[in-house]
Design an enzyme around this catalytic site. Sequence first.
Site, PDB file in Angstrom:
ATOM      1  N   ARG A  97       0.839  -1.204   0.000  1.00  0.00           N
ATOM      2  CA  ARG A  97       0.000   0.000   0.000  1.00  0.00           C
ATOM      3  C   ARG A  97       0.875   1.255   0.000  1.00  0.00           C
ATOM      4  O   ARG A  97       0.527   2.258  -0.599  1.00  0.00           O
ATOM      5  CB  ARG A  97      -0.940  -0.011   1.204  1.00  0.00           C
ATOM      6  N   ASP A 157      -9.232  -5.057   8.156  1.00  0.00           N
ATOM      7  CA  ASP A 157      -8.330  -6.089   8.694  1.00  0.00           C
ATOM      8  C   ASP A 157      -8.962  -6.742   9.926  1.00  0.00           C
ATOM      9  O   ASP A 157      -8.869  -7.949  10.119  1.00  0.00           O
ATOM     10  CB  ASP A 157      -6.984  -5.463   9.081  1.00  0.00           C
ATOM     11  N   SER A 158      -9.625  -5.918  10.758  1.00  0.00           N
ATOM     12  CA  SER A 158     -10.273  -6.459  11.963  1.00  0.00           C
ATOM     13  C   SER A 158     -11.407  -7.408  11.568  1.00  0.00           C
ATOM     14  O   SER A 158     -11.598  -8.463  12.187  1.00  0.00           O
ATOM     15  CB  SER A 158     -10.838  -5.326  12.830  1.00  0.00           C
ATOM     16  N   HIS A 184      -2.580   0.178   8.537  1.00  0.00           N
ATOM     17  CA  HIS A 184      -3.365  -0.613   7.578  1.00  0.00           C
ATOM     18  C   HIS A 184      -2.376  -1.011   6.490  1.00  0.00           C
ATOM     19  O   HIS A 184      -2.215  -0.325   5.485  1.00  0.00           O
ATOM     20  CB  HIS A 184      -4.518   0.213   7.003  1.00  0.00           C
TER      21      HIS A 184
HETATM   22  P1  NAD Z   1     -10.126   2.850  -9.267  1.00  0.00           P
HETATM   23  O1  NAD Z   1      -8.916   3.087 -10.106  1.00  0.00           O
HETATM   24  O2  NAD Z   1     -11.162   1.895  -9.735  1.00  0.00           O
HETATM   25  O3  NAD Z   1     -10.864   4.252  -8.980  1.00  0.00           O
HETATM   26  C1  NAD Z   1     -10.184   5.399  -8.590  1.00  0.00           C
HETATM   27  C2  NAD Z   1     -11.023   6.577  -9.095  1.00  0.00           C
HETATM   28  O4  NAD Z   1     -10.412   7.784  -8.613  1.00  0.00           O
HETATM   29  C3  NAD Z   1     -11.069   6.685 -10.630  1.00  0.00           C
HETATM   30  O5  NAD Z   1     -12.413   6.677 -11.063  1.00  0.00           O
HETATM   31  C4  NAD Z   1     -10.375   7.996 -10.921  1.00  0.00           C
HETATM   32  O6  NAD Z   1     -10.902   8.682 -12.058  1.00  0.00           O
HETATM   33  C5  NAD Z   1     -10.622   8.765  -9.633  1.00  0.00           C
HETATM   34  N1  NAD Z   1      -9.702   9.876  -9.417  1.00  0.00           N
HETATM   35  C6  NAD Z   1      -8.364   9.938  -9.617  1.00  0.00           C
HETATM   36  N2  NAD Z   1      -7.885  11.144  -9.296  1.00  0.00           N
HETATM   37  C7  NAD Z   1      -8.937  11.874  -8.877  1.00  0.00           C
HETATM   38  C8  NAD Z   1      -9.076  13.200  -8.390  1.00  0.00           C
HETATM   39  N3  NAD Z   1      -8.019  14.032  -8.270  1.00  0.00           N
HETATM   40  N4  NAD Z   1     -10.313  13.626  -8.040  1.00  0.00           N
HETATM   41  C9  NAD Z   1     -11.396  12.821  -8.135  1.00  0.00           C
HETATM   42  N5  NAD Z   1     -11.310  11.551  -8.590  1.00  0.00           N
HETATM   43  C10 NAD Z   1     -10.097  11.083  -8.951  1.00  0.00           C
HETATM   44  O7  NAD Z   1      -9.545   2.422  -7.834  1.00  0.00           O
HETATM   45  P2  NAD Z   1     -10.382   1.679  -6.687  1.00  0.00           P
HETATM   46  O8  NAD Z   1     -10.219   0.214  -6.846  1.00  0.00           O
HETATM   47  O9  NAD Z   1     -11.739   2.267  -6.615  1.00  0.00           O
HETATM   48  O10 NAD Z   1      -9.531   2.091  -5.376  1.00  0.00           O
HETATM   49  C11 NAD Z   1      -9.591   3.410  -4.871  1.00  0.00           C
HETATM   50  C12 NAD Z   1      -8.688   3.539  -3.652  1.00  0.00           C
HETATM   51  O11 NAD Z   1      -9.237   2.767  -2.566  1.00  0.00           O
HETATM   52  C13 NAD Z   1      -7.262   3.010  -3.869  1.00  0.00           C
HETATM   53  O12 NAD Z   1      -6.312   3.892  -3.315  1.00  0.00           O
HETATM   54  C14 NAD Z   1      -7.263   1.677  -3.139  1.00  0.00           C
HETATM   55  O13 NAD Z   1      -5.972   1.289  -2.713  1.00  0.00           O
HETATM   56  C15 NAD Z   1      -8.172   2.018  -1.971  1.00  0.00           C
HETATM   57  N6  NAD Z   1      -8.715   0.861  -1.245  1.00  0.00           N
HETATM   58  C16 NAD Z   1      -8.715   0.963   0.106  1.00  0.00           C
HETATM   59  C17 NAD Z   1      -9.167  -0.108   0.864  1.00  0.00           C
HETATM   60  C18 NAD Z   1      -9.115   0.023   2.371  1.00  0.00           C
HETATM   61  O14 NAD Z   1      -9.203  -0.970   3.110  1.00  0.00           O
HETATM   62  N7  NAD Z   1      -8.992   1.220   2.912  1.00  0.00           N
HETATM   63  C19 NAD Z   1      -9.640  -1.275   0.253  1.00  0.00           C
HETATM   64  C20 NAD Z   1      -9.661  -1.322  -1.130  1.00  0.00           C
HETATM   65  C21 NAD Z   1      -9.171  -0.250  -1.884  1.00  0.00           C
END
Ligand code: NAD
Length: 321
Positions: A97, A157-158, A184
């Site tokens: 990450r 994770d939890s 995380h």
């Molecule tokens: P994705 O590529 O499908 O979607 C990302 C979106 O962000 C795209 O539609 C893109 O156009 C948009 N974007 C990019 N820059 C932007 C900006 N400046 N303003 C507005 N929109 C913008 O990715 P995803 O699979 O949806 O993942 C999104 C995020 O969530 C990633 O960073 C991923 O690692 C994270 N994630 C977190 C967890 C968690 O447990 N916290 C779990 C899964 C994914």
Amino acid sequence: MNLQNNYLQNIKRKVAIVGAGFVGASIAYALSVRNISREIVLIDTNYEKSIGEAMDIQHGIPYMGNNRVYAGGYSDCSDCRLIIICAGRGRKSGETRLDLAESNIGIVSNVIENLKRYYSGCPVIIVSNPNDILTLVADKELGMPNGVVFGTGCLLDSSRFVSCIAEYLSIDIDVLQGFVIGEHGDNQIPVWSRLSVAGEPIDEYCKNMGIAWNEDIQDGISKKVLKMGAEIISRKEKTHYGIATCVCYLADVVLNKRQSIASVSSPLQGEYGISGVSISVPSVLGVNGVEKHLVENLTHTEIKRLQDSANKLRIFFNSFN
Ligand code: NAD
């Protein structure tokens, strides 16, 4: 009519989701199906995509969720009760990450910059990764009281941790209480000392039930939980449904006044000897976000691991400033 219903009638349950990718769209869908919000605005640099996702979600059978879902811009955030940020790219197979920091710090800073003009102080949940780093970035740039900005942190994770324990014990997940704390990411810490089965410490429960319980078993479960995200990514390139239900849970707390406790990420202020780092510890959540970090009776080893995890995040964060 009771106080709870009065409250729900009086607040506008409007949510903005910034980033309408796999994660953002899954969150919008889950919020709609569960009727947790009343109105959802999707904001994305790819406006066409946000329109398409909104239409697709909105076209379901009305009694399976009666949200108004539409594509919009930052000006739509002025009267939101919750803002969820999931803009930015996700991990590719083999990446950690933290490898996402270089691209996603800029994206989240850009989102906050745009949001600031219209923002009226509601809780902001950071979902994008690296979650702890981006939560600290957003917290510093938005300048709100501690806990208004918080990250999903170790909530997923939890949830994975408790699922693995339930599977091992062949017991319903509802009777288990357990948390993963820390980063995380690779430096997460399962809190074995506080894990309980219907209030009974797990080692006592296993002894009573004649179930094997030792360090090797714990180690196997820790490794399995740690690798779960990467395993899903190696099989389908994305993870989005699990985190969507976790965010739904948090949105329900904020929008529908369901005070709760979860292991989410927000900047610590001296708890466990840690400050200036956003990291997950069990936290009391309410309508304003994280209201209190619980200081639990952890073992010396667990506290040391939490402090090490925080130090690694601090060094990593400082390398970008
Ligand atoms: P994705 O590529 O499908 O979607 C990302 C979106 O962000 C795209 O539609 C893109 O156009 C948009 N974007 C990019 N820059 C932007 C900006 N400046 N303003 C507005 N929109 C913008 O990715 P995803 O699979 O949806 O993942 C999104 C995020 O969530 C990633 O960073 C991923 O690692 C994270 N994630 C977190 C967890 C968690 O447990 N916290 C779990 C899964 C994914």
